[in-house]
Write an enzyme that holds these catalytic residues in place. Structure first.
Site, PDB file in Angstrom:
ATOM      1  N   LYS A 171       0.870  -1.185   0.000  1.00  0.00           N
ATOM      2  CA  LYS A 171       0.000   0.000   0.000  1.00  0.00           C
ATOM      3  C   LYS A 171       0.906   1.234   0.000  1.00  0.00           C
ATOM      4  CE  LYS A 171      -1.335   2.986   2.644  1.00  0.00           C
ATOM      5  NZ  LYS A 171      -1.276   4.179   1.775  1.00  0.00           N
ATOM      6  N   GLU A 246      10.185   2.454  10.157  1.00  0.00           N
ATOM      7  CA  GLU A 246      11.228   3.421   9.807  1.00  0.00           C
ATOM      8  C   GLU A 246      10.541   4.776   9.864  1.00  0.00           C
ATOM      9  OE1 GLU A 246      13.195   5.985   8.433  1.00  0.00           O
ATOM     10  OE2 GLU A 246      12.918   5.164   6.422  1.00  0.00           O
ATOM     11  N   CYS A 280      13.956  11.590   5.759  1.00  0.00           N
ATOM     12  CA  CYS A 280      13.917  11.312   7.197  1.00  0.00           C
ATOM     13  C   CYS A 280      15.299  11.427   7.841  1.00  0.00           C
ATOM     14  CB  CYS A 280      13.319   9.944   7.440  1.00  0.00           C
ATOM     15  SG  CYS A 280      14.018   8.699   6.360  1.00  0.00           S
ATOM     16  N   GLU A 384      10.648  17.529  13.669  1.00  0.00           N
ATOM     17  CA  GLU A 384      10.939  17.301  12.258  1.00  0.00           C
ATOM     18  C   GLU A 384      10.137  18.319  11.437  1.00  0.00           C
ATOM     19  OE1 GLU A 384       9.624  13.444  10.804  1.00  0.00           O
ATOM     20  OE2 GLU A 384      11.533  13.217   9.776  1.00  0.00           O
TER      21      GLU A 384
HETATM   22  P1  NDP Z   1       2.139   9.318   7.122  1.00  0.00           P
HETATM   23  O1  NDP Z   1       2.801   8.566   8.192  1.00  0.00           O
HETATM   24  O2  NDP Z   1       0.699   9.662   7.291  1.00  0.00           O
HETATM   25  O3  NDP Z   1       2.270   8.541   5.721  1.00  0.00           O
HETATM   26  C1  NDP Z   1       3.163   7.479   5.458  1.00  0.00           C
HETATM   27  C2  NDP Z   1       2.404   6.215   5.030  1.00  0.00           C
HETATM   28  O4  NDP Z   1       1.654   5.715   6.144  1.00  0.00           O
HETATM   29  C3  NDP Z   1       1.384   6.455   3.927  1.00  0.00           C
HETATM   30  O5  NDP Z   1       1.316   5.326   3.084  1.00  0.00           O
HETATM   31  C4  NDP Z   1       0.114   6.633   4.735  1.00  0.00           C
HETATM   32  O6  NDP Z   1      -1.051   6.435   3.977  1.00  0.00           O
HETATM   33  C5  NDP Z   1       0.290   5.568   5.793  1.00  0.00           C
HETATM   34  N1  NDP Z   1      -0.535   5.716   6.991  1.00  0.00           N
HETATM   35  C6  NDP Z   1      -0.930   6.869   7.594  1.00  0.00           C
HETATM   36  N2  NDP Z   1      -1.693   6.586   8.679  1.00  0.00           N
HETATM   37  C7  NDP Z   1      -1.781   5.237   8.761  1.00  0.00           C
HETATM   38  C8  NDP Z   1      -2.456   4.330   9.642  1.00  0.00           C
HETATM   39  N3  NDP Z   1      -3.187   4.771  10.656  1.00  0.00           N
HETATM   40  N4  NDP Z   1      -2.336   3.004   9.431  1.00  0.00           N
HETATM   41  C9  NDP Z   1      -1.601   2.547   8.399  1.00  0.00           C
HETATM   42  N5  NDP Z   1      -0.958   3.349   7.515  1.00  0.00           N
HETATM   43  C10 NDP Z   1      -1.037   4.678   7.696  1.00  0.00           C
HETATM   44  O7  NDP Z   1       2.968  10.630   6.807  1.00  0.00           O
HETATM   45  P2  NDP Z   1       2.385  12.028   6.292  1.00  0.00           P
HETATM   46  O8  NDP Z   1       2.218  11.910   4.842  1.00  0.00           O
HETATM   47  O9  NDP Z   1       1.176  12.453   7.060  1.00  0.00           O
HETATM   48  O10 NDP Z   1       3.572  13.007   6.685  1.00  0.00           O
HETATM   49  C11 NDP Z   1       3.569  13.653   7.956  1.00  0.00           C
HETATM   50  C12 NDP Z   1       4.951  13.787   8.511  1.00  0.00           C
HETATM   51  O11 NDP Z   1       5.507  12.490   8.700  1.00  0.00           O
HETATM   52  C13 NDP Z   1       5.954  14.498   7.601  1.00  0.00           C
HETATM   53  O12 NDP Z   1       5.864  15.873   7.710  1.00  0.00           O
HETATM   54  C14 NDP Z   1       7.244  13.933   8.123  1.00  0.00           C
HETATM   55  O13 NDP Z   1       7.610  14.637   9.265  1.00  0.00           O
HETATM   56  C15 NDP Z   1       6.891  12.500   8.504  1.00  0.00           C
HETATM   57  N6  NDP Z   1       7.244  11.528   7.445  1.00  0.00           N
HETATM   58  C16 NDP Z   1       8.368  10.796   7.596  1.00  0.00           C
HETATM   59  C17 NDP Z   1       8.749   9.932   6.590  1.00  0.00           C
HETATM   60  C18 NDP Z   1       9.993   9.123   6.711  1.00  0.00           C
HETATM   61  O14 NDP Z   1      10.627   8.858   5.694  1.00  0.00           O
HETATM   62  N7  NDP Z   1      10.347   8.670   7.882  1.00  0.00           N
HETATM   63  C19 NDP Z   1       7.981   9.777   5.360  1.00  0.00           C
HETATM   64  C20 NDP Z   1       6.765  10.549   5.327  1.00  0.00           C
HETATM   65  C21 NDP Z   1       6.441  11.397   6.341  1.00  0.00           C
HETATM   66  P3  NDP Z   1      -1.767   7.653   3.206  1.00  0.00           P
HETATM   67  O15 NDP Z   1      -0.888   8.850   3.242  1.00  0.00           O
HETATM   68  O16 NDP Z   1      -1.938   7.096   1.852  1.00  0.00           O
HETATM   69  O17 NDP Z   1      -3.048   7.885   3.942  1.00  0.00           O
END
Ligand code: NDP
Length: 480
Positions: A171, A246, A280, A384
């Site tokens: 996903k 991660e 990240c 972050e």
């Molecule tokens: P998210 O954690 O929401 O998104 C990352 C992935 O997790 C997406 O595929 C998302 O799905 C999925 N996801 C979100 N909520 C759930 C849940 N409850 N259960 C299962 N899967 C879930 O990151 P955001 O896009 O909201 O970004 C917010 C902040 O997170 C950024 O500003 C940054 O600080 C951090 N971030 C860190 C990353 C890293 O590489 N460590 C990568 C991305 C974000 P979908 O978005 O499709 O709903």
């Protein structure tokens, strides 16, 4: 207009159970460029059932059979590298030159490293006590990936699952469906048996949560926010799944006075701003030995002011936009927070950069920004930001620098710049982070990537990344 209205389940492109769709927008112009179908729990279940059936036979394949499939996957990935690069430029705004050389290249780099890891892996070994240990694929894996490094993260999860003999449901982020679609086409063309790899588009709280709760899923691998990671871990708890996470980072970059300042400061700024700050493990906190603090501020300001924002479709080493409005608003709010907290603005600030062409003026471009004299209680020091925003502070002694560097809930990476090998190794030992970068050198594909503390658990890449997708079984040697 792009229309993604099928999912890849059980070796075929199938219509979703859900009729919901979401617009795909260009981060560079904020125009709608397509729509993607959004799956639901029924779609997730269908994919898990296909993966469960496929596991029966795929888990019994030999290492040689899986290596042959991985080599074929490498051939097809190489042939489609440009498609992957263009997909990411379109969906998340990575400038095309970087998208090809780094974002898409990760799909090959990690694959070659996993092939090498699988070649070396002993699937069976004799323990010192004479018992036999075997490594076996874990089962059906649910893989959730983010929007910032779409193919890098897909490669770090899908490839080790396939290499181990596990099966999976991917996903991807709902915001970056295009590159995931191309990747599914690549896996299909490589000739993987039906059900081994499945793709369901959709959002985290719906499809992601359904995978994490599903009783037939043995493992969840997640990359994203701490909030998302903790939701996955909680949803997975009742079925005792393995969960690897991660998550975020706020990585320190320690600049000692004996470093090659001209080179290392410019590199540090560039590394913080790379991918428009949406990484990240970016070095977002610069800690500078006080005797060279004024000089470092001059160098950092010059480096930031030399970085240019531009059209992601154009070749060049400019930076692209942030990937969406939420991220844009978040970065603007953090810059305002820094100003309100009393940090000194060295360069940049709120709003869009000057001189953007007309066509890009509604895109999510921000001004590369540096704050100095930042103190450890400030929000911009601790949280972050996920944009091109660097915070800088001085330190007096090595001891203070280490304490400041470790004073964070994260522990993904840490960067050290010094002319002294002895100091580099001494400091590296004391920094609480999963990856240490010294004098501009980073770990290569095939090294395990992951963090301490709130940055997550498990490791992605290479032998350790492969072993995360395996179970261990032991038996005594056979005796009649
Ligand atoms: P998210 O954690 O929401 O998104 C990352 C992935 O997790 C997406 O595929 C998302 O799905 C999925 N996801 C979100 N909520 C759930 C849940 N409850 N259960 C299962 N899967 C879930 O990151 P955001 O896009 O909201 O970004 C917010 C902040 O997170 C950024 O500003 C940054 O600080 C951090 N971030 C860190 C990353 C890293 O590489 N460590 C990568 C991305 C974000 P979908 O978005 O499709 O709903």
């Amino acid at each position: 207009m792009i229309t993604l209205n099928t999912f890849y389940i059980d070796g075929a492109w199938v219509a979703p159970a859900s009729s919901e769709t979401m617009p795909i927008r260009s981060p560079a112009t904020n125009r709608q460029i397509g729509t993607v179908a959004m799956g639901n729990a029924e779609d997730a279940d269908r994919a898990v059932q296909a993966a469960k059936r496929a596991f029966e036979t795929f888990s019994m394949t030999s290492k040689e059979e899986r290596l042959a499939l991985l080599r074929r996957l490498a051939e097809v990935t190489r042939a489609r590298l440009d498609d992957l690069a263009h997909a990411m430029t379109t969906e998340m705004g990575a400038p095309i030159t970087m998208s090809r050389a780094v974002q898409a290249d990760a799909g090959i780099g990690h694959l070659e490293a996993f092939i090498a890891a699988l070649e070396r892996l002993d699937e069976e070994e004799i323990l010192p006590n004479g018992d036999v240990l075997s490594r076996e694929p874990i089962g059906v894996c649910g893989l959730i990936t983010p929007w910032n490094w779409p193919i890098n993260q897909i490669a770090l999860k899908v490839i080790p699952a396939l290499a181990a003999g596990a099966t999976c449901v991917l996903k991807p982020s709902e915001h970056t469906p295009l590159s995931a679609q191309v990747y599914a086409e690549i896996v299909h063309e490589a000739g993987y048996p039906a059900g081994v790899f499945n793709l369901v588009q959709g959002d985290g709280p719906t499809v992601g949560a359904a995978l994490a709760r599903h009783s037939d899923v043995a493992m969840m691998s997640f990359t994203g926010s701490t909030r998302g990671g903790s939701a996955v871990a909680r949803n997975a708890a009742d079925s005792f799944k393995r969960v690897t996470l991660e998550l975020g980072g706020k990585s320190p970059n320690l600049i000692f006075a004996d470093a090659d300042l001209e080179k290392r400061v410019a590199e540090g700024v560039a590394a913080c701003f790379f991918n428009t700050g949406q990484s990240c493990d970016a070095p977002t906190r610069m800690l500078v030995e006080r005797s060279v603090y004024p000089r470092v501020l001059e160098l950092a300001q010059a480096a930031a002011e030399a970085s240019v924002m531009g059209d992601p479709e154009q070749e060049g080493d400019h930076l692209g936009p942030l990937f969406d409005e939420i991220q844009y608003d978040r970065v603007q709010t953090m810059i305002e927070t820094g100003l309100n907290e009393g940090a000194r603005l060295l360069t940049g600030g709120t709003g869009r950069p000057d001189g953007l062409p007309e066509a890009l003026q509604s895109g999510w471009f921000v001004r590369p920004t540096i704050f100095c004299d930042v103190t450890p209680e400030m929000v911009i020091w601790r949280e972050e930001i996920f944009g091109p925003v660097l915070v800088i502070t001085p330190f007096d002694t090595e001891e203070v620098a280490i304490a400041l560097a470790n004073d964070t809930e994260y522990g993904l990476a840490a960067f050290i710049q010094t002319g002294s090998e002895e100091r580099a190794l001494r400091v590296a030992r004391r920094l609480r982070a999963g990856g240490i970068h010294i004098n501009g050198r980073d770990a290569d594909y095939g090294s395990p990537f992951g963090g301490f503390k709130h940055s997550g658990n498990g490791r992605e890449g290479g032998v350790q990344g492969l072993e995360d997708y395996m179970e261990i079984k032991v038996r005594p040697p056979f005796a009649a």
